[in-house]
Design a protein around this motif. Structure first.
Motif, PDB file in Angstrom:
ATOM      1  N   LYS A   1       0.750  -1.133  -0.012  1.00  0.00           N
ATOM      2  CA  LYS A   1       0.026  -0.112  -0.030  1.00  0.00           C
ATOM      3  C   LYS A   1       0.893   1.183  -0.099  1.00  0.00           C
ATOM      4  O   LYS A   1       2.142   1.264   0.263  1.00  0.00           O
ATOM      5  N   HIS A   2       0.198   2.264  -0.535  1.00  0.00           N
ATOM      6  CA  HIS A   2       0.895   3.737  -0.452  1.00  0.00           C
ATOM      7  C   HIS A   2      -0.104   4.463  -0.168  1.00  0.00           C
ATOM      8  O   HIS A   2      -0.878   4.723  -0.764  1.00  0.00           O
ATOM      9  N   GLN A   3       0.495   5.564   0.947  1.00  0.00           N
ATOM     10  CA  GLN A   3      -0.491   6.274   1.369  1.00  0.00           C
ATOM     11  C   GLN A   3       0.230   8.026   1.158  1.00  0.00           C
ATOM     12  O   GLN A   3       1.433   8.089   1.517  1.00  0.00           O
TER      13      GLN A   3
ATOM     14  N   VAL B   1     -21.837   2.462  10.975  1.00  0.00           N
ATOM     15  CA  VAL B   1     -21.027   1.971   9.617  1.00  0.00           C
ATOM     16  C   VAL B   1     -19.890   2.841   9.614  1.00  0.00           C
ATOM     17  O   VAL B   1     -20.124   4.027   9.628  1.00  0.00           O
ATOM     18  N   LYS B   2     -18.806   2.113   9.447  1.00  0.00           N
ATOM     19  CA  LYS B   2     -17.723   2.755   9.046  1.00  0.00           C
ATOM     20  C   LYS B   2     -17.160   2.646   7.624  1.00  0.00           C
ATOM     21  O   LYS B   2     -17.422   1.872   6.920  1.00  0.00           O
ATOM     22  N   THR B   3     -16.604   3.500   7.114  1.00  0.00           N
ATOM     23  CA  THR B   3     -16.158   3.705   5.589  1.00  0.00           C
ATOM     24  C   THR B   3     -14.494   3.857   5.381  1.00  0.00           C
ATOM     25  O   THR B   3     -14.025   4.724   6.230  1.00  0.00           O
ATOM     26  N   GLN B   4     -13.987   2.990   4.389  1.00  0.00           N
ATOM     27  CA  GLN B   4     -12.473   3.632   4.123  1.00  0.00           C
ATOM     28  C   GLN B   4     -12.589   3.476   2.706  1.00  0.00           C
ATOM     29  O   GLN B   4     -12.781   2.619   1.864  1.00  0.00           O
ATOM     30  N   LYS B   5     -12.096   4.496   2.028  1.00  0.00           N
ATOM     31  CA  LYS B   5     -11.749   4.880   0.630  1.00  0.00           C
ATOM     32  C   LYS B   5     -10.405   4.472   0.246  1.00  0.00           C
ATOM     33  O   LYS B   5      -9.286   4.802   0.954  1.00  0.00           O
ATOM     34  N   VAL B   6     -10.194   3.728  -0.713  1.00  0.00           N
ATOM     35  CA  VAL B   6      -8.893   3.252  -1.346  1.00  0.00           C
ATOM     36  C   VAL B   6      -9.036   3.391  -2.746  1.00  0.00           C
ATOM     37  O   VAL B   6      -9.972   3.474  -3.272  1.00  0.00           O
TER      38      VAL B   6
END
Length: 358
Positions: free
Chosen positions: A190-192, A274-279
């Motif tokens: 991964k790269h942030q 509800v939790k969300t994570q965008k990738v």
């Protein structure tokens, strides 16, 4: 039950007819049973580290004690504690005992009831205490609707109509109105960049749910984008341990931004928000251009250069960005490209490239 017969005789031997009085000797206090109604869970204590323990099913052979049918314990084992309805924890005699104890987990809507019984004179009253100090008269089911989450020791006893007072009994309940906490772990590669997370088709995702001191996580619910919700049940929910779903990838999705939505639910039905994570899925490798400066002379399939000719690599990537560029001469050792370079020997060479995007 006793029948007392009696009569009297006067000094002239006039004899009274026999009278009979029936009395019942009641020397036993009432017995009160603690009950729960509605939403509650009897969760096991931790059994980590225990060896040779048995979760004994009460539908097996039974025996009767004090008028109640209870499970027959296999030879060589002893009862440690009862747990969920229909289960007992048994361990070999003289072996290590588990730490902790089972608990009744309830919500603020769970009804607490007492069922007193007295076979003779009858029950006069039942009283109980939630704080262990002040006792209240029991007049029907009640709940801990105004209490904070945590452990409560409920004491109770009954009195019969002859004043026999039951020995105080107690039961622990844990008020749990708190949802579990779920977390999404994104495993390399991964790269942030700031808040933006880039992933590849090989990136692994793991969702974990933990209920802290609560009754235990029952399930994790998750989905990708606007797809259907996936439900994964905890294989051992009554042990109250955190659990995780099997890792997954998003290799079958299109390149670009995607949203992972997820939440947990515990055994009492407390539901996490509800939790969300965008990738951003980056499926495309970088592109690299080799720039050759003058002096140079080009003919079909060949380029002639001098020791003054510079070689420069220009790499671009439209999403996660270029991590590094590798190059080699004549299939030799790969070097990390840092700056333009020249060739000093009069040889024919082939330049190989290897770009690493993540």
């Amino acid at each position: 039950t006793y029948n007392i017969s009696y009569r009297s005789i006067d000094n002239l031997n006039n004899t009274e007819d026999v009278k009979i009085q029936t009395v019942i000797l009641d020397a036993t206090p009432p017995k009160t049973e603690f009950l729960l109604s509605g939403n509650f869970v009897n969760a096991d204590p931790p059994i980590n580290g225990m060896e040779n323990y048995i979760l004994w099913d009460t539908s097996r052979s039974t025996y009767t004690i004090e008028g109640s049918t209870v499970p027959a314990i296999p030879p060589g084992y002893e009862l440690v504690y009862s747990t969920n309805p229909g289960h007992l924890i048994l361990v070999p005699i003289a072996s290590q005992k588990p730490e902790g104890k089972w608990l009744n987990f309830i919500t603020n809507e769970t009804q607490i009831l007492f069922e007193p019984n007295d076979a003779y004179s009858g029950v006069k009253k039942t009283e109980y205490s939630v704080d262990g100090i002040n006792y209240e008269l029991y007049d029907g089911p009640f709940s801990l609707s105004s209490g904070d989450d945590g452990l409560y020791l409920i004491k109770y006893r009954s009195e019969d109509n002859l004043g026999h007072l039951e020995v105080i009994k107690s039961t622990e309940v844990y008020l749990d109105n708190t949802a579990p906490v779920s977390q999404l772990q994104i495993v390399h590669p991964k790269h942030q960049i700031g808040e933006t997370i880039f992933v590849s088709t090989a990136t692994q995702f793991v969702i974990t749910s933990d209920d802290g001191h609560g009754c235990g996580p029952e399930k994790i619910i998750w989905k990708m984008d606007d797809g259907n919700w996936n439900v994964y049940d905890n294989p051992v929910p009554l042990q109250r341990q955190s659990f995780q779903i099997p890792s997954f990838t998003i290799h079958d999705l299109s390149e670009g931004e995607h949203t992972i939505s997820f939440y947990g639910e515990d055994l009492l039905g407390n539901i996490e928000q509800v939790k969300t994570q965008k990738v951003i899925l980056d499926r495309t490798p970088p592109e690299t251009e080799l720039q050759i400066s003058n002096p140079k002379y080009r003919i079909p399939e060949k380029i002639y250069v001098t020791s003054y000719t510079t070689f420069t690599f220009i790499a671009t990537d439209n999403l996660s960005g270029v991590k590094e560029t590798k190059w080699s001469l004549e299939n030799g050792h790969y070097n990390t490209y840092e700056q333009s370079f020249v060739l000093t020997e009069n040889i024919s060479v082939t330049v190989n490239l290897d770009e690493i995007p993540l």
